[in-house]
Design a protein around this motif. Structure first.
Motif, PDB file in Angstrom:
ATOM      1  N   ILE A  39       0.831  -1.211   0.003  1.00 37.81           N
ATOM      2  CA  ILE A  39       0.011   0.123   0.088  1.00 37.81           C
ATOM      3  C   ILE A  39       1.051   1.172   0.130  1.00 37.81           C
ATOM      4  CG2 ILE A  39      -1.700   1.289   1.194  1.00 37.81           C
ATOM      5  CD1 ILE A  39      -2.641  -1.362   2.555  1.00 37.81           C
ATOM      6  N   SER A  40       0.599   2.184  -0.783  1.00 38.06           N
ATOM      7  CA  SER A  40       1.405   3.449  -0.968  1.00 38.06           C
ATOM      8  C   SER A  40       0.618   4.526  -0.281  1.00 38.06           C
ATOM      9  CB  SER A  40       1.679   3.626  -2.436  1.00 38.06           C
ATOM     10  OG  SER A  40       0.761   3.923  -3.077  1.00 38.06           O
ATOM     11  N   LYS A  41      -0.634   4.678  -0.489  1.00 37.06           N
ATOM     12  CA  LYS A  41      -1.385   5.757   0.154  1.00 37.06           C
ATOM     13  C   LYS A  41      -2.743   5.332   0.618  1.00 37.06           C
ATOM     14  CE  LYS A  41      -2.720  10.714  -0.954  1.00 37.06           C
ATOM     15  NZ  LYS A  41      -2.895  11.641  -1.883  1.00 37.06           N
ATOM     16  N   VAL A  42      -3.292   5.610   1.736  1.00 38.84           N
ATOM     17  CA  VAL A  42      -4.497   5.060   2.368  1.00 38.84           C
ATOM     18  C   VAL A  42      -5.233   6.202   3.027  1.00 38.84           C
ATOM     19  CG1 VAL A  42      -3.175   4.329   4.617  1.00 38.84           C
ATOM     20  CG2 VAL A  42      -5.251   3.237   4.092  1.00 38.84           C
ATOM     21  N   LEU A  43      -6.307   6.015   3.003  1.00 40.29           N
ATOM     22  CA  LEU A  43      -7.366   6.891   3.579  1.00 40.29           C
ATOM     23  C   LEU A  43      -7.844   6.120   5.103  1.00 40.29           C
ATOM     24  CD1 LEU A  43      -9.211   9.834   3.961  1.00 40.29           C
ATOM     25  CD2 LEU A  43     -10.863   8.420   2.635  1.00 40.29           C
ATOM     26  N   ILE A  44      -7.736   6.947   6.267  1.00 39.46           N
ATOM     27  CA  ILE A  44      -8.152   6.343   7.372  1.00 39.46           C
ATOM     28  C   ILE A  44      -9.479   6.972   7.778  1.00 39.46           C
ATOM     29  CG2 ILE A  44      -7.583   6.212   9.961  1.00 39.46           C
ATOM     30  CD1 ILE A  44      -4.721   6.634   9.132  1.00 39.46           C
ATOM     31  N   ASN A  59      -5.144  10.142  13.892  1.00 41.72           N
ATOM     32  CA  ASN A  59      -4.047  10.618  14.001  1.00 41.72           C
ATOM     33  C   ASN A  59      -3.291   9.482  14.416  1.00 41.72           C
ATOM     34  OD1 ASN A  59      -4.053  13.191  12.777  1.00 41.72           O
ATOM     35  ND2 ASN A  59      -5.066  14.117  14.701  1.00 41.72           N
ATOM     36  N   GLN A  60      -3.489   8.775  15.311  1.00 37.27           N
ATOM     37  CA  GLN A  60      -2.450   7.611  15.850  1.00 37.27           C
ATOM     38  C   GLN A  60      -2.211   6.762  14.793  1.00 37.27           C
ATOM     39  OE1 GLN A  60      -2.982   7.051  20.145  1.00 37.27           O
ATOM     40  NE2 GLN A  60      -2.124   5.167  19.978  1.00 37.27           N
ATOM     41  N   LEU A  61      -3.344   6.263  14.199  1.00 38.25           N
ATOM     42  CA  LEU A  61      -3.224   5.290  13.203  1.00 38.25           C
ATOM     43  C   LEU A  61      -2.308   5.636  11.904  1.00 38.25           C
ATOM     44  CD1 LEU A  61      -3.870   2.349  12.380  1.00 38.25           C
ATOM     45  CD2 LEU A  61      -6.033   3.182  11.535  1.00 38.25           C
ATOM     46  N   LYS A  62      -2.478   7.079  11.671  1.00 37.86           N
ATOM     47  CA  LYS A  62      -1.761   7.572  10.767  1.00 37.86           C
ATOM     48  C   LYS A  62      -0.345   7.616  11.049  1.00 37.86           C
ATOM     49  CE  LYS A  62      -0.853  12.344   9.255  1.00 37.86           C
ATOM     50  NZ  LYS A  62      -0.818  12.215   7.447  1.00 37.86           N
ATOM     51  N   LYS A  63       0.090   8.098  12.319  1.00 38.23           N
ATOM     52  CA  LYS A  63       1.502   7.852  12.723  1.00 38.23           C
ATOM     53  C   LYS A  63       2.127   6.423  12.571  1.00 38.23           C
ATOM     54  CE  LYS A  63       1.270  11.726  16.197  1.00 38.23           C
ATOM     55  NZ  LYS A  63       1.450  12.103  17.232  1.00 38.23           N
ATOM     56  N   GLU A  64       1.165   5.442  12.956  1.00 37.03           N
ATOM     57  CA  GLU A  64       1.630   4.033  12.757  1.00 37.03           C
ATOM     58  C   GLU A  64       2.041   3.815  11.338  1.00 37.03           C
ATOM     59  OE1 GLU A  64       2.384   1.752  14.984  1.00 37.03           O
ATOM     60  OE2 GLU A  64       2.323   2.945  16.710  1.00 37.03           O
ATOM     61  N   GLY A  69       6.342   3.555   6.284  1.00 39.63           N
ATOM     62  CA  GLY A  69       6.413   3.878   5.072  1.00 39.63           C
ATOM     63  C   GLY A  69       5.392   4.086   4.023  1.00 39.63           C
ATOM     64  N   ILE A  70       4.175   4.433   4.805  1.00 43.23           N
ATOM     65  CA  ILE A  70       2.868   4.507   3.848  1.00 43.23           C
ATOM     66  C   ILE A  70       2.465   5.884   4.156  1.00 43.23           C
ATOM     67  CG2 ILE A  70       0.377   3.758   3.787  1.00 43.23           C
ATOM     68  CD1 ILE A  70       1.489   0.945   4.974  1.00 43.23           C
ATOM     69  N   GLU A  71       1.910   6.522   3.208  1.00 40.35           N
ATOM     70  CA  GLU A  71       1.283   7.768   3.246  1.00 40.35           C
ATOM     71  C   GLU A  71      -0.290   7.827   3.697  1.00 40.35           C
ATOM     72  OE1 GLU A  71       0.290  11.645   0.480  1.00 40.35           O
ATOM     73  OE2 GLU A  71       1.456   9.996  -0.535  1.00 40.35           O
ATOM     74  N   ALA A  72      -0.252   8.339   4.828  1.00 44.83           N
ATOM     75  CA  ALA A  72      -1.645   8.077   5.267  1.00 44.83           C
ATOM     76  C   ALA A  72      -2.033   9.544   5.596  1.00 44.83           C
ATOM     77  CB  ALA A  72      -1.844   7.451   6.996  1.00 44.83           C
ATOM     78  N   VAL A  73      -3.740   9.521   5.193  1.00 45.45           N
ATOM     79  CA  VAL A  73      -4.229  10.572   5.218  1.00 45.45           C
ATOM     80  C   VAL A  73      -5.640  10.507   6.401  1.00 45.45           C
ATOM     81  CG1 VAL A  73      -5.585  12.576   4.156  1.00 45.45           C
ATOM     82  CG2 VAL A  73      -3.607  11.526   3.146  1.00 45.45           C
ATOM     83  N   ILE A  74      -6.029  11.456   7.165  1.00 43.36           N
ATOM     84  CA  ILE A  74      -7.062  11.100   8.134  1.00 43.36           C
ATOM     85  C   ILE A  74      -8.564  11.553   7.525  1.00 43.36           C
ATOM     86  CG2 ILE A  74      -5.833  10.906   9.944  1.00 43.36           C
ATOM     87  CD1 ILE A  74      -6.892  13.850  10.519  1.00 43.36           C
ATOM     88  N   PHE A 105      -4.875   7.401  -4.048  1.00 40.74           N
ATOM     89  CA  PHE A 105      -5.175   6.598  -2.940  1.00 40.74           C
ATOM     90  C   PHE A 105      -5.448   5.183  -3.623  1.00 40.74           C
ATOM     91  CE2 PHE A 105      -6.510  10.544  -0.929  1.00 40.74           C
ATOM     92  CZ  PHE A 105      -5.964  10.419   0.219  1.00 40.74           C
ATOM     93  N   ASP A 106      -4.914   4.261  -3.000  1.00 38.85           N
ATOM     94  CA  ASP A 106      -5.047   3.033  -3.246  1.00 38.85           C
ATOM     95  C   ASP A 106      -5.680   2.169  -2.054  1.00 38.85           C
ATOM     96  OD1 ASP A 106      -2.910   2.568  -1.603  1.00 38.85           O
ATOM     97  OD2 ASP A 106      -1.613   2.060  -3.201  1.00 38.85           O
ATOM     98  N   ALA A 107      -5.928   2.687  -1.076  1.00 38.86           N
ATOM     99  CA  ALA A 107      -6.765   1.793  -0.015  1.00 38.86           C
ATOM    100  C   ALA A 107      -7.602   2.787   1.024  1.00 38.86           C
ATOM    101  CB  ALA A 107      -5.596   1.042   0.484  1.00 38.86           C
ATOM    102  N   VAL A 108      -8.494   2.221   1.627  1.00 41.22           N
ATOM    103  CA  VAL A 108      -9.316   2.695   2.585  1.00 41.22           C
ATOM    104  C   VAL A 108      -9.310   1.873   3.988  1.00 41.22           C
ATOM    105  CG1 VAL A 108     -11.280   3.486   3.254  1.00 41.22           C
ATOM    106  CG2 VAL A 108     -10.726   3.911   1.088  1.00 41.22           C
TER     107      VAL A 108
END
Length: 214
Positions: A39-44, A59-64, A69-74, A105-108
């Protein structure tokens, strides 16, 4: 005798540590067509009417995820306030999916809490075709009462949370990659509950080769 005492103390410590954990993985399902995932970019997305708790969780899941190495957006940074408090039609959610695809985004990762009074075995839900063919927009659409009703959880002592990992893949019929059901047992502290939940979620995804370890 000394050996017995040491063994007793070891068991006592082990039980004590286990009792401090507020979460338990009850059930999980992984798409059999996927061995591992990159996964390269995920929406939380965390579905809860409590915005403060939602922000902490996301936010905490984003940090994890970022530590792996995954770009995460809340979702709170993506969706406007009206999206968070108003129900959306399936057509409107489809538009959101298209926007996510356009923005690479490639995952949610969608998490929601379902209150339960007693422990329930969800195995039938996990193996039925209907529950596995569901798409992100349908999952979000069907559980929007969680946002609308602040008293949705009040009568429950044990909370059952479900997290689903979806692929934003326009060319694939099945979007669901993984889903896990986690019991939150008698939560006393929001901070500890969020910590325990995310730690357990990370372990489960790592064991399924869906997330790289730190």
């Amino acid at each position: 005798m000394k050996h017995f005492i040491n063994l007793f103390l070891f068991l006592l410590i082990a039980i004590s540590l286990n009792s401090c954990n507020t979460t338990e993985l009850v059930e999980q399902w992984k798409n059999p067509e996927i061995d591992n995932l990159s996964i390269s970019k995920v929406l939380i997305v965390g579905l809860t009417p409590n915005i403060k708790t939602r922000r902490k969780f996301e936010n905490q899941l984003k940090k994890e995820l970022e530590s792996r190495g995954i770009e995460a957006v809340i979702s709170l940074d993506v969706f406007d306030p009206s999206f968070r408090i108003e129900k959306k039609s399936k057509e409107e959610l489809k538009v959101i999916e298209n926007i996510l695809t356009t923005n690479y985004f490639d995952a949610v990762l969608l998490s929601k809490v379902k209150g339960v009074e007693n422990r329930v075995i969800y195995s039938k839900n996990y193996i039925s075709k209907e529950s596995l063919d569901i798409k992100f927009k349908e999952d979000y659409y069907n559980h929007q009462e969680i946002i609308e009703n602040p008293k949705y959880y009040e009568k429950y002592k044990i909370y059952n949370a479900e997290t689903s990992l979806y692929c934003i893949c326009p060319t694939k019929d099945r979007e669901l990659i993984w889903k896990g059901s986690i019991d939150i047992i008698d939560p006393k502290s929001v901070d500890k509950t969020v910590d325990d939940y995310i730690n357990l979620l990370m372990i489960a995804l790592e064991e399924q080769n869906l997330l790289r370890k730190k």
